[in-house]
Each structure stands twice: as C-alpha cells, then as structure tokens.
Design a protein around this motif. Structure first.
Motif, short mmCIF file in Angstrom:
data_model
loop_
_atom_site.label_atom_id
_atom_site.label_comp_id
_atom_site.label_asym_id
_atom_site.label_seq_id
_atom_site.Cartn_x
_atom_site.Cartn_y
_atom_site.Cartn_z
N PRO A 234 -109.40 57.32 27.99
CA PRO A 234 -109.58 58.88 27.60
C PRO A 234 -108.21 59.74 27.83
CG PRO A 234 -110.91 58.65 29.31
CD PRO A 234 -110.56 57.25 28.96
N ALA A 235 -107.42 59.04 28.78
CA ALA A 235 -106.17 59.84 29.33
C ALA A 235 -104.85 59.44 28.22
CB ALA A 235 -106.00 59.49 30.59
N ILE A 236 -104.98 58.69 27.41
CA ILE A 236 -103.82 58.22 26.92
C ILE A 236 -102.82 59.42 26.08
CG2 ILE A 236 -102.85 56.98 24.43
CD1 ILE A 236 -105.38 55.01 24.88
N SER A 237 -103.56 60.53 25.45
CA SER A 237 -102.91 61.41 24.80
C SER A 237 -102.40 62.39 25.83
CB SER A 237 -103.77 62.48 23.81
OG SER A 237 -104.88 62.82 24.57
N TYR A 238 -103.01 62.77 26.94
CA TYR A 238 -102.54 63.47 28.18
C TYR A 238 -101.28 62.70 28.81
CZ TYR A 238 -102.32 65.04 32.68
OH TYR A 238 -101.98 65.67 33.98
N LEU A 239 -101.41 61.31 28.87
CA LEU A 239 -100.23 60.57 29.36
C LEU A 239 -99.19 60.66 28.36
CD1 LEU A 239 -101.81 57.51 30.74
CD2 LEU A 239 -100.47 59.14 32.14
N GLN A 240 -99.38 60.60 27.07
CA GLN A 240 -98.33 60.69 26.23
C GLN A 240 -97.47 62.14 26.34
OE1 GLN A 240 -100.57 59.67 22.85
NE2 GLN A 240 -98.61 58.23 22.09
N SER A 241 -98.23 63.14 26.46
CA SER A 241 -97.93 64.61 26.60
C SER A 241 -97.09 64.79 27.91
CB SER A 241 -99.04 65.61 26.54
OG SER A 241 -98.51 66.78 26.86
N ASN A 242 -97.65 64.22 28.97
CA ASN A 242 -96.92 64.31 30.33
C ASN A 242 -95.68 63.42 30.33
OD1 ASN A 242 -97.11 65.58 32.67
ND2 ASN A 242 -98.26 64.21 33.83
N ILE A 243 -95.52 62.46 29.90
CA ILE A 243 -94.34 61.49 29.80
C ILE A 243 -93.22 62.57 29.08
CG2 ILE A 243 -93.11 59.73 28.80
CD1 ILE A 243 -95.83 58.04 29.33
N LYS A 244 -93.73 62.85 28.02
CA LYS A 244 -92.75 63.78 26.95
C LYS A 244 -92.28 65.14 27.87
CE LYS A 244 -92.63 66.20 22.48
NZ LYS A 244 -91.42 65.77 22.01
N LYS A 245 -93.19 65.76 28.51
CA LYS A 245 -92.95 66.95 29.29
C LYS A 245 -91.88 66.67 30.46
CE LYS A 245 -95.18 70.57 32.15
NZ LYS A 245 -96.29 70.71 32.93
N ALA B 273 -87.29 59.17 36.46
CA ALA B 273 -88.24 60.28 36.04
C ALA B 273 -89.44 59.77 35.80
CB ALA B 273 -87.36 61.02 34.68
N LEU B 274 -90.00 58.64 35.13
CA LEU B 274 -91.21 58.31 34.92
C LEU B 274 -91.82 57.93 36.09
CD1 LEU B 274 -90.42 55.94 31.84
CD2 LEU B 274 -91.92 57.87 31.81
N GLU B 275 -91.28 57.73 37.26
CA GLU B 275 -92.22 57.43 38.41
C GLU B 275 -92.70 58.80 39.13
OE1 GLU B 275 -89.06 56.24 41.43
OE2 GLU B 275 -89.01 54.22 40.27
N GLU B 276 -92.54 59.79 38.38
CA GLU B 276 -92.88 61.12 38.71
C GLU B 276 -94.08 61.35 37.65
OE1 GLU B 276 -90.32 64.47 38.95
OE2 GLU B 276 -88.80 63.00 39.85
N VAL B 277 -94.50 60.57 36.75
CA VAL B 277 -95.62 60.81 35.68
C VAL B 277 -96.82 59.77 36.30
CG1 VAL B 277 -96.31 60.34 33.38
CG2 VAL B 277 -94.21 61.04 33.84
N MET B 278 -97.85 60.75 36.83
CA MET B 278 -99.05 59.99 37.54
C MET B 278 -99.99 60.07 36.68
SD MET B 278 -97.08 59.82 40.22
CE MET B 278 -97.90 59.24 41.59
N ASP B 279 -100.87 58.84 36.86
CA ASP B 279 -102.15 58.63 36.34
C ASP B 279 -103.13 60.00 36.75
OD1 ASP B 279 -103.92 56.40 34.95
OD2 ASP B 279 -105.16 57.32 36.64
N PRO B 280 -103.62 60.34 35.68
CA PRO B 280 -104.62 61.56 35.88
C PRO B 280 -105.89 61.20 36.65
CG PRO B 280 -104.48 61.13 33.77
CD PRO B 280 -103.78 60.10 34.12
N GLU B 281 -106.27 59.84 36.42
CA GLU B 281 -107.45 59.27 37.25
C GLU B 281 -107.34 58.95 38.58
OE1 GLU B 281 -108.81 56.55 34.30
OE2 GLU B 281 -109.97 58.14 33.18
N ILE B 282 -105.92 58.33 38.91
CA ILE B 282 -105.54 57.83 40.16
C ILE B 282 -104.23 58.35 40.52
CG2 ILE B 282 -105.43 56.03 41.77
CD1 ILE B 282 -107.12 54.28 39.65
#
Length: 160
Positions: free
Chosen positions: A51-62, A10-19
């Motif tokens: 700057p994307a740390i909290s976004y990534l945390q939220s997206n991983i959780k979601k 499932a984590l393979e679907e969590v993409m980096d927002p900048e790349i």
C-alpha cells in the motif's frame, strides 16, 4: 546535471514508511537511475500489493527535487521482481536492531517452511523460537515467539 552518486546518496534518506529505519537503498528497491535534463528513478515494491508504493514514489520525487534541484520521475520497474536477497547487509542489521528478524539468506523449497524454521530472536539471539502466525502487521511479516526471552517478534518474510 546530478551525478548518479549524488542521486543514490539522496535516496539513502528516503525511508520505508512501515519500517522507518530502512531506506529504499537498504531494501534494494531501486533498480536504475538515469540523469540528464531530468532524473528518472526506477523502483520496485517489496510486495506487489504494497500500500506504500505511491507514497514512496512521491517521497523519492520530493527528496530528490529538494536536494538536487532537478525535475524527477519515479517509475515502477515491471521487468524485475523484488526479492529479499536484494536487501543490503546494512539493511539486515538495521532491521534486526529495530526488533524485526531479517529474512534468511537461504530458503527452503517451501516458503512456509522457511518462515516456520527456528528464526534467531532479534532481541536475545536465541534460536529457541517458533512461528506463531504466518501473518504479521503487514503482508511482508510473520509473527514468532522466543522461548528464551519471552518476546514476540516479527520476521521480514523471505521472498526470492
């Protein structure tokens, strides 16, 4: 209870927002997963000031909660620092195909010399390149120019 394999899948679907072609797995950002009554994911940012740390945390959780139907906590692992050597080979290829030169496997003693060296152009493969600026669109990238194809390209900075 979710298996570690299903969590990593499932984590393979969590993409980096900048790349957006790179997942958190491709980047080597996940340091541990634990499963029980809740899923606990430990992650590290590619740069401390990302700057994307909290976004990534939220997206991983979601993503994990949607896919695995379990509560999820995402923690920053402060015991490990990210290094460009954590990037997977598949991630390096995806980065190159996206038009960004991957960080070199070997570094010189001075990081500026490493990014100033002739970086292979991700567009044509030529080593006839030079550093235009150690500063790119984000903190983790530098700007280069290819003399062969005339393209400006970014390089993901090495960090080890």
């Amino acid at each position: 209870m979710a298996s570690k394999e299903s969590i990593y899948k499932a984590l393979e679907e969590v993409m980096d927002p900048e790349i957006p072609v790179l997942s958190v797995i491709d980047l080597g950002m996940i340091t541990d997963v634990q499963t029980g009554d809740e899923i606990v994911v430990k992650m590290i940012p590619t740069f401390a000031a990302c700057p994307a740390i909290s976004y990534l945390q939220s997206n991983i959780k979601k993503v994990l909660e949607e896919k695995l139907k379990m509560p999820v906590s995402v923690l920053i692992d402060k015991s490990v620092n990210w290094a460009s050597s954590r990037m997977t080979q598949a991630g390096r290829e995806k980065l190159k195909n996206y038009g960004i030169a991957p960080p070199p496997r070997e570094q010189q003693s001075d990081p500026l010399l490493t990014i100033a060296s002739q970086v292979p152009c991700p567009h044509c493969g030529s080593r006839e390149t030079y550093l235009r600026s150690p500063f790119g669109a984000t903190l983790c990238r530098a700007m280069h120019y290819c003399k062969s194809c005339g393209q400006v390209f970014e390089q993901f900075k090495p960090l080890d």
